[in-house]
Design a protein around this motif. Structure first.
Motif, mmCIF file in Angstrom:
data_model
loop_
_atom_site.group_PDB
_atom_site.id
_atom_site.type_symbol
_atom_site.label_atom_id
_atom_site.label_comp_id
_atom_site.label_asym_id
_atom_site.label_seq_id
_atom_site.Cartn_x
_atom_site.Cartn_y
_atom_site.Cartn_z
ATOM 1 N N LYS A 35 56.494 -8.083 -30.609
ATOM 2 C CA LYS A 35 56.501 -9.166 -29.613
ATOM 3 C C LYS A 35 57.599 -8.785 -28.530
ATOM 4 O O LYS A 35 58.826 -9.231 -28.331
ATOM 5 N N ARG A 36 57.034 -7.932 -27.740
ATOM 6 C CA ARG A 36 57.659 -7.422 -26.529
ATOM 7 C C ARG A 36 56.646 -7.567 -25.155
ATOM 8 O O ARG A 36 55.514 -7.997 -25.240
ATOM 9 N N THR A 37 57.389 -7.789 -24.080
ATOM 10 C CA THR A 37 56.475 -7.905 -22.622
ATOM 11 C C THR A 37 55.394 -6.779 -22.662
ATOM 12 O O THR A 37 55.830 -5.611 -22.553
ATOM 13 N N LYS A 38 54.083 -7.225 -22.653
ATOM 14 C CA LYS A 38 53.185 -6.343 -22.653
ATOM 15 C C LYS A 38 52.849 -5.882 -20.975
ATOM 16 O O LYS A 38 52.185 -7.159 -20.344
ATOM 17 N N GLN A 39 53.203 -4.826 -20.444
ATOM 18 C CA GLN A 39 52.805 -4.898 -18.883
ATOM 19 C C GLN A 39 51.473 -4.356 -18.539
ATOM 20 O O GLN A 39 50.738 -4.884 -17.601
ATOM 21 N N VAL A 40 50.823 -3.391 -19.508
ATOM 22 C CA VAL A 40 49.765 -2.903 -19.195
ATOM 23 C C VAL A 40 48.982 -2.585 -20.686
ATOM 24 O O VAL A 40 49.783 -2.002 -21.415
ATOM 25 N N THR A 41 47.908 -3.161 -20.781
ATOM 26 C CA THR A 41 47.099 -2.958 -22.015
ATOM 27 C C THR A 41 45.859 -2.154 -21.977
ATOM 28 O O THR A 41 44.898 -2.737 -20.982
ATOM 29 N N PHE A 42 45.667 -1.162 -22.668
ATOM 30 C CA PHE A 42 44.100 -0.387 -22.578
ATOM 31 C C PHE A 42 43.580 -1.125 -23.678
ATOM 32 O O PHE A 42 43.999 -0.568 -24.907
ATOM 33 N N ILE A 43 42.334 -1.582 -23.718
ATOM 34 C CA ILE A 43 41.569 -1.869 -24.940
ATOM 35 C C ILE A 43 40.575 -0.974 -25.198
ATOM 36 O O ILE A 43 39.610 -0.658 -24.341
ATOM 37 N N PHE A 44 40.524 -0.435 -26.458
ATOM 38 C CA PHE A 44 39.359 0.405 -26.834
ATOM 39 C C PHE A 44 38.658 -0.437 -27.816
ATOM 40 O O PHE A 44 38.810 -1.511 -27.993
ATOM 41 N N ASP A 45 37.525 0.383 -28.576
ATOM 42 C CA ASP A 45 36.577 -0.609 -29.283
ATOM 43 C C ASP A 45 37.304 -0.735 -30.750
ATOM 44 O O ASP A 45 36.686 -1.769 -31.108
ATOM 45 N N ASP A 46 38.394 0.053 -31.041
ATOM 46 C CA ASP A 46 38.926 -0.304 -32.279
ATOM 47 C C ASP A 46 40.472 -0.398 -32.330
ATOM 48 O O ASP A 46 41.129 -0.609 -33.304
ATOM 49 N N CYS A 47 41.005 -0.369 -31.100
ATOM 50 C CA CYS A 47 42.424 -0.771 -30.975
ATOM 51 C C CYS A 47 42.778 -0.534 -29.562
ATOM 52 O O CYS A 47 41.855 -0.804 -28.641
ATOM 53 N N SER A 48 44.137 -1.192 -29.484
ATOM 54 C CA SER A 48 44.615 -1.207 -28.109
ATOM 55 C C SER A 48 45.886 -0.302 -27.929
ATOM 56 O O SER A 48 46.626 -0.062 -28.864
ATOM 57 N N LEU A 49 46.124 0.144 -26.673
ATOM 58 C CA LEU A 49 47.371 0.797 -26.263
ATOM 59 C C LEU A 49 48.103 -0.127 -25.591
ATOM 60 O O LEU A 49 47.785 -0.569 -24.281
ATOM 61 N N PHE A 50 49.276 -0.548 -26.194
ATOM 62 C CA PHE A 50 50.243 -1.449 -25.263
ATOM 63 C C PHE A 50 51.562 -0.618 -24.661
ATOM 64 O O PHE A 50 52.123 0.388 -25.390
ATOM 65 N N LEU A 51 51.532 -0.869 -23.141
ATOM 66 C CA LEU A 51 52.742 -0.312 -22.691
ATOM 67 C C LEU A 51 53.792 -1.452 -22.342
ATOM 68 O O LEU A 51 53.284 -2.386 -21.686
ATOM 69 N N MET A 52 54.919 -1.196 -23.136
ATOM 70 C CA MET A 52 55.906 -2.570 -23.058
ATOM 71 C C MET A 52 57.212 -2.331 -22.453
ATOM 72 O O MET A 52 57.521 -1.008 -22.265
ATOM 73 N N GLY A 53 58.082 -3.273 -22.332
ATOM 74 C CA GLY A 53 59.402 -3.131 -21.950
ATOM 75 C C GLY A 53 59.665 -3.591 -20.413
ATOM 76 O O GLY A 53 58.548 -3.504 -19.332
ATOM 77 N N LEU A 54 60.637 -4.392 -20.105
ATOM 78 C CA LEU A 54 60.724 -5.149 -18.722
ATOM 79 C C LEU A 54 61.104 -3.902 -17.797
ATOM 80 O O LEU A 54 60.782 -4.504 -16.559
ATOM 81 N N ARG A 55 61.466 -2.905 -18.052
ATOM 82 C CA ARG A 55 61.692 -1.930 -16.860
ATOM 83 C C ARG A 55 60.691 -0.618 -17.150
ATOM 84 O O ARG A 55 61.180 0.434 -16.877
ATOM 85 N N LEU A 56 59.537 -0.893 -17.447
ATOM 86 C CA LEU A 56 58.571 0.103 -17.254
ATOM 87 C C LEU A 56 58.395 0.965 -16.245
ATOM 88 O O LEU A 56 58.356 0.053 -15.063
ATOM 89 N N GLY A 57 58.266 2.175 -16.015
ATOM 90 C CA GLY A 57 58.542 3.000 -14.722
ATOM 91 C C GLY A 57 57.150 2.569 -14.243
ATOM 92 O O GLY A 57 56.902 1.900 -13.069
ATOM 93 N N TYR A 58 56.331 3.478 -14.390
ATOM 94 C CA TYR A 58 55.019 3.546 -13.453
ATOM 95 C C TYR A 58 53.972 4.001 -14.105
ATOM 96 O O TYR A 58 54.219 5.119 -15.196
ATOM 97 N N LEU A 59 52.762 3.945 -13.859
ATOM 98 C CA LEU A 59 51.412 4.367 -14.431
ATOM 99 C C LEU A 59 50.482 4.227 -13.155
ATOM 100 O O LEU A 59 50.070 3.716 -12.695
#
Length: 269
Positions: free
Chosen positions: A90-114
């Motif tokens: 339960k953290r702030t999700k800033q960027v989420t990559f959705i795949f067919d069977d899972c997701s990659l969540f990039l979280m944190g209020l101070r995420l640097g950059y993508l």
């Protein structure tokens, strides 16, 4: 801030789960993390397959089948998690990559950059980084040559990414402890024997960090029992007032080069 062992741990675990997977969709809630518009980012990334995940210093490089690269730096407080909405922290999700069977969540209020780059742009952006301390090319002789030109406190040198890449606040203290050197010592005043001890300690501590999955406080996926175990194995970092494991003196905390540092004033010299 994640350092070399943490980012290498991420690289290994993400590679196991995401290589060869197609990015079906992207959700972005923090546009400041990107270097292009959301529309441009989606256009170049959605539908792409991740063909490799590399690490350089504290960065991760997601290589896409198109030849484009996603350059990630987590900065302070950034974390990643692979799973589904049901088991995601339960953290702030800033960027989420959705795949067919899972997701990659990039979280944190101070995420640097993508950032989205070409390979040439990535190489240009990272060209000023110092050598990778666990590469075969980082020999004792190479370290001698680096140290000959360096001035100032040992703590400052170790966390300087242009000197050696990937080391930050935690592992610099652990390295100083392992080599029996105070973080306040001046690099130019170290003896040959002390430089040898420092070089060996850089290698040993970073490999130890990898063995224990770094110090991140959150697993990368459900059932991940390795990530973050270094927290239970720190020699001095965040152990102010506890007893030194070598000499039973109390671990001290002080500001060194404007950074909090932990050390034993008795067996570090």
């Amino acid at each position: 801030m994640p350092e070399l062992p943490e980012m290498e741990n991420y690289r290994t675990r993400l590679s196991e789960h995401l290589i060869g997977k197609r990015i079906q969709e992207i959700t972005i809630t923090r546009e400041k993390s990107l270097n292009v518009t959301v529309e441009q980012f989606r256009q170049h990334v959605e539908g792409q397959t991740i063909v490799a995940i590399d690490r350089k210093a504290k960065h991760l490089l997601f290589n896409l089948e198109s030849g484009k690269v996603l350059l990630l730096h987590l900065m302070l407080g950034g974390v990643m998690y692979i799973g589904g909405e049901g088991d995601a922290p339960k953290r702030t999700k800033q960027v989420t990559f959705i795949f067919d069977d899972c997701s990659l969540f990039l979280m944190g209020l101070r995420l640097g950059y993508l950032h989205l780059h070409s390979l040439d742009q990535v190489e240009e952006k990272l060209r000023d980084l110092g050598p990778e301390p666990l590469d075969d090319s980082f020999t004792l002789d190479a370290f001698y040559k680096l140290a000959e030109k360096k001035r100032g406190m040992l703590k400052s040198a170790l966390v300087n990414q242009k000197f050696i890449s990937g080391i930050g606040n935690l592992y610099s203290d652990e390295i100083c402890y392992q080599s029996c050197l105070l973080p306040q010592r001046k690099v130019q005043e170290l003896t040959i024997q002390e430089k040898q001890a420092l070089y060996r300690s850089i290698q040993a501590i970073l490999k130890r960090g990898l063995t224990y999955g770094g110090y991140m406080d959150m697993p990368v996926y459900k059932g991940d029992l390795l990530t973050g175990q270094y927290n239970q194995h720190c020699y001095v970092y965040d152990r102010e007032g506890e007893l030194c494991k070598r000499c039973d003196s109390k671990i001290l905390k002080a500001k060194v080069a404007s950074r909090k540092s932990f050390f034993c004033n008795n067996c570090q010299r």
